[in-house]
Enzyme design. Structure first.
Site, PDB file in Angstrom:
ATOM      1  N   CYS A 299      -3.012  24.930  17.209  1.00 17.62           N
ATOM      2  CA  CYS A 299      -2.509  23.592  17.539  1.00 17.62           C
ATOM      3  C   CYS A 299      -2.412  23.379  19.051  1.00 17.62           C
ATOM      4  O   CYS A 299      -1.823  24.197  19.767  1.00 17.62           O
ATOM      5  CB  CYS A 299      -1.122  23.416  16.924  1.00 17.62           C
TER       6      CYS A 299
ATOM      7  N   CYS B 197       2.042  27.492  17.183  1.00 17.82           N
ATOM      8  CA  CYS B 197       0.968  27.701  16.212  1.00 17.82           C
ATOM      9  C   CYS B 197      -0.352  27.779  16.988  1.00 17.82           C
ATOM     10  O   CYS B 197      -0.662  26.887  17.782  1.00 17.82           O
ATOM     11  CB  CYS B 197       0.956  26.567  15.190  1.00 17.82           C
TER      12      CYS B 197
ATOM     13  N   CYS C 221      -5.738  15.601  14.094  1.00 20.26           N
ATOM     14  CA  CYS C 221      -4.675  16.573  13.813  1.00 20.26           C
ATOM     15  C   CYS C 221      -4.795  17.802  14.709  1.00 20.26           C
ATOM     16  O   CYS C 221      -5.870  18.383  14.847  1.00 20.26           O
ATOM     17  CB  CYS C 221      -4.759  17.021  12.360  1.00 20.26           C
TER      18      CYS C 221
ATOM     19  N   SER D 156       6.441  16.838   8.003  1.00 25.95           N
ATOM     20  CA  SER D 156       5.689  18.092   7.935  1.00 25.95           C
ATOM     21  C   SER D 156       6.410  19.165   8.725  1.00 25.95           C
ATOM     22  O   SER D 156       6.724  18.964   9.908  1.00 25.95           O
ATOM     23  CB  SER D 156       4.289  17.897   8.508  1.00 25.95           C
TER      24      SER D 156
ATOM     25  N   SER E  28       3.095  23.092   6.788  1.00 25.77           N
ATOM     26  CA  SER E  28       1.936  23.646   7.511  1.00 25.77           C
ATOM     27  C   SER E  28       1.718  25.053   6.998  1.00 25.77           C
ATOM     28  O   SER E  28       2.310  26.009   7.508  1.00 25.77           O
ATOM     29  CB  SER E  28       2.249  23.707   9.010  1.00 25.77           C
ATOM     30  N   PHE E  29       0.912  25.222   5.973  1.00 29.48           N
ATOM     31  CA  PHE E  29       0.820  26.516   5.287  1.00 29.48           C
ATOM     32  C   PHE E  29      -0.275  27.378   5.918  1.00 29.48           C
ATOM     33  O   PHE E  29       0.004  28.471   6.455  1.00 29.48           O
ATOM     34  CB  PHE E  29       0.561  26.296   3.795  1.00 29.48           C
TER      35      PHE E  29
ATOM     36  N   GLU F  18       2.659  11.661  22.502  1.00 24.71           N
ATOM     37  CA  GLU F  18       1.546  10.902  21.928  1.00 24.71           C
ATOM     38  C   GLU F  18       1.894  10.438  20.514  1.00 24.71           C
ATOM     39  O   GLU F  18       2.603  11.135  19.787  1.00 24.71           O
ATOM     40  CB  GLU F  18       0.269  11.744  21.942  1.00 24.71           C
TER      41      GLU F  18
ATOM     42  N   GLY G  32       5.656  18.495  17.972  1.00 24.84           N
ATOM     43  CA  GLY G  32       6.972  19.064  17.713  1.00 24.84           C
ATOM     44  C   GLY G  32       7.224  19.430  16.259  1.00 24.84           C
ATOM     45  O   GLY G  32       6.529  18.984  15.355  1.00 24.84           O
TER      46      GLY G  32
END
Ligand code: SF4
Length: 391
Positions: free
Chosen positions: A142, A139, A368, A226, A248-249, A115, A194
């Site tokens: 996600c 994650c 997101c 990122s 990505s914290f 996507e 990814g």
């Protein structure tokens, strides 16, 4: 530890070799294109000039038909058409959200799908592109993380996403003219499906094509990569790509980050912050973006906000607060608006820009963390998948 994907690299990155049949010029670096032209008989002393001409047709004017490349002789154009192709991934579906966000489902070699999301602003727009089919990592907030990794995208499939979007936005200048100053596709973020740093070479090569001044000519400052924290590749990003960096914290303790971003078990917060402090490109004018998803009761307390400020002390940074975008079966809830506002104020009081990212394209699952394609990794061997992808 999620049994799905070992944290250490085990991704399908078999050395690229050219597939049988007409070679695709998309995704080749200038040197690779030069070698390919020489391999089919172009004189060495002419090859560099030919690359420049073809490069401009493909990446500046968006031309896909060799016969239209009028500054090349008819015979040479005929030879190109017999030997090479200019092939982009196929657009399977194109959805447009009420807020103007566009989501493309794109099919690549082997029938896999990824996507791509275009987020328009008033006089510009951002393209969120993917670097893997599925993801190496898991994650837990996600949607992509629930999709097994199938394979890395090639450089052609990564830059192809940019070219597909430019087609859809009709953003190619008329042959013979220069690109307009105002662009509808003004920024690229590697925040789609990814982990880009687990596909470093292909991402690097594709971004170099996007930045090439004779082609799409996007400034490195308008490209943001990122990462979830692949520490060994962070400095390399500055050295070999030179783009902006986002991380990505999403948590302020290792306990919580281990759950949200499992790669933290491999490189915990302190290792990650050390790598960011040493990021060669970091400065007050080129701040690192800390992405922080707001999860109700998980990572959104005042203590978390104060701890976050303490952790990033000394790093030129901005913090992007991302209200969690739910997806079917998601184990979390979005923090309340009041909680997000309070969190943002604490960060802001400490002197950091802390914009709250406005969810875009939620109605088409384009926000997101919502991306996922139907491609599941059937029990195919690596060789089978590699062969399909011409890798
Ligand atoms: S946040 Fe990024 S690295 Fe983590 S699972 Fe999603 S796509 Fe992969």
């Amino acid at each position: 530890m999620d049994a799905k994907a070992p944290i250490t690299q085990d991704v399908l990155t078999i050395p690229r070799k050219l597939p049988e049949g007409p070679q695709n010029l998309i995704g080749l670096s200038r040197d690779q294109m030069r070698d390919a032209l020489i391999a089919v008989g172009t004189a060495e002393k002419q090859a560099k000039m030919r690359v420049g001409q073809i490069w401009q047709w493909i990446y500046h004017w968006g031309v896909r038909d060799f016969s239209a490349m009028t500054n090349l002789s008819k015979d040479y154009r005929a030879m190109l058409a017999e030997t090479f192709v200019i092939a982009l991934p196929e657009v399977v579906t194109r959805q447009v959200s009420d807020d103007g966000t566009r989501k493309y489902l794109v099919r690549i070699a082997g029938g896999h799908e990824v996507e791509v999301v275009y987020i328009p602003e008033t006089d510009r727009g951002t393209l969120c592109i993917s670097s893997q089919v599925g993801c190496t990592l898991t994650c837990s907030f996600c949607h992509t993380g629930t999709q097994k990794l199938v394979r890395n995208l090639t450089a052609a499939e990564i830059i192809g996403q940019v070219m597909i979007a430019r087609d859809d936005l009709d953003e190619w200048p008329e042959p013979g003219t220069r690109t307009e100053d105002t662009r509808l596709l003004s920024n690229i973020v590697l925040m789609g499906m990814g982990e880009p740093l687990y596909n470093f070479e292909n991402v690097r090569d594709a971004m170099k094509i996007a930045m090439d001044p004779e082609g799409i000519s996007l400034s490195r400052r308008r490209i943001t990569l990122s990462t979830s924290g692949v520490v060994p590749e962070i400095a390399r990003t500055a050295q070999e790509i030179g783009c902006q960096l986002a991380v990505s914290f999403h948590a302020t303790t290792n306990d919580v980050r281990d759950r949200l971003v499992p790669i933290n078990k491999r490189w915990p917060i302190s290792d990650l912050l050390d790598a960011l402090r040493e990021y060669p490109k970091v400065s007050n004018s080129e701040r690192i973006t800390f992405e922080y998803v707001m999860l109700d009761g998980v990572n959104d307390s005042d203590e978390d906000a104060h701890r976050l400020i303490k952790l990033i002390e000394g790093i030129p940074a901005k913090i992007n607060l991302i209200p969690f975008n739910e997806w079917p079966g998601a184990p979390y809830k979005r923090s309340s608006n009041n909680r997000i506002r309070k969190f943002s104020e604490i960060i802001y009081q400490a002197g950091y820009a802390s914009p709250v990212r406005k969810p875009r394209g939620e109605d088409i699952m384009a926000a997101c963390g919502q991306l996922k394609s139907a491609t599941e990794r059937a029990r195919k061997s690596k060789a089978q998948i590699a062969q399909e992808a011409g890798l």
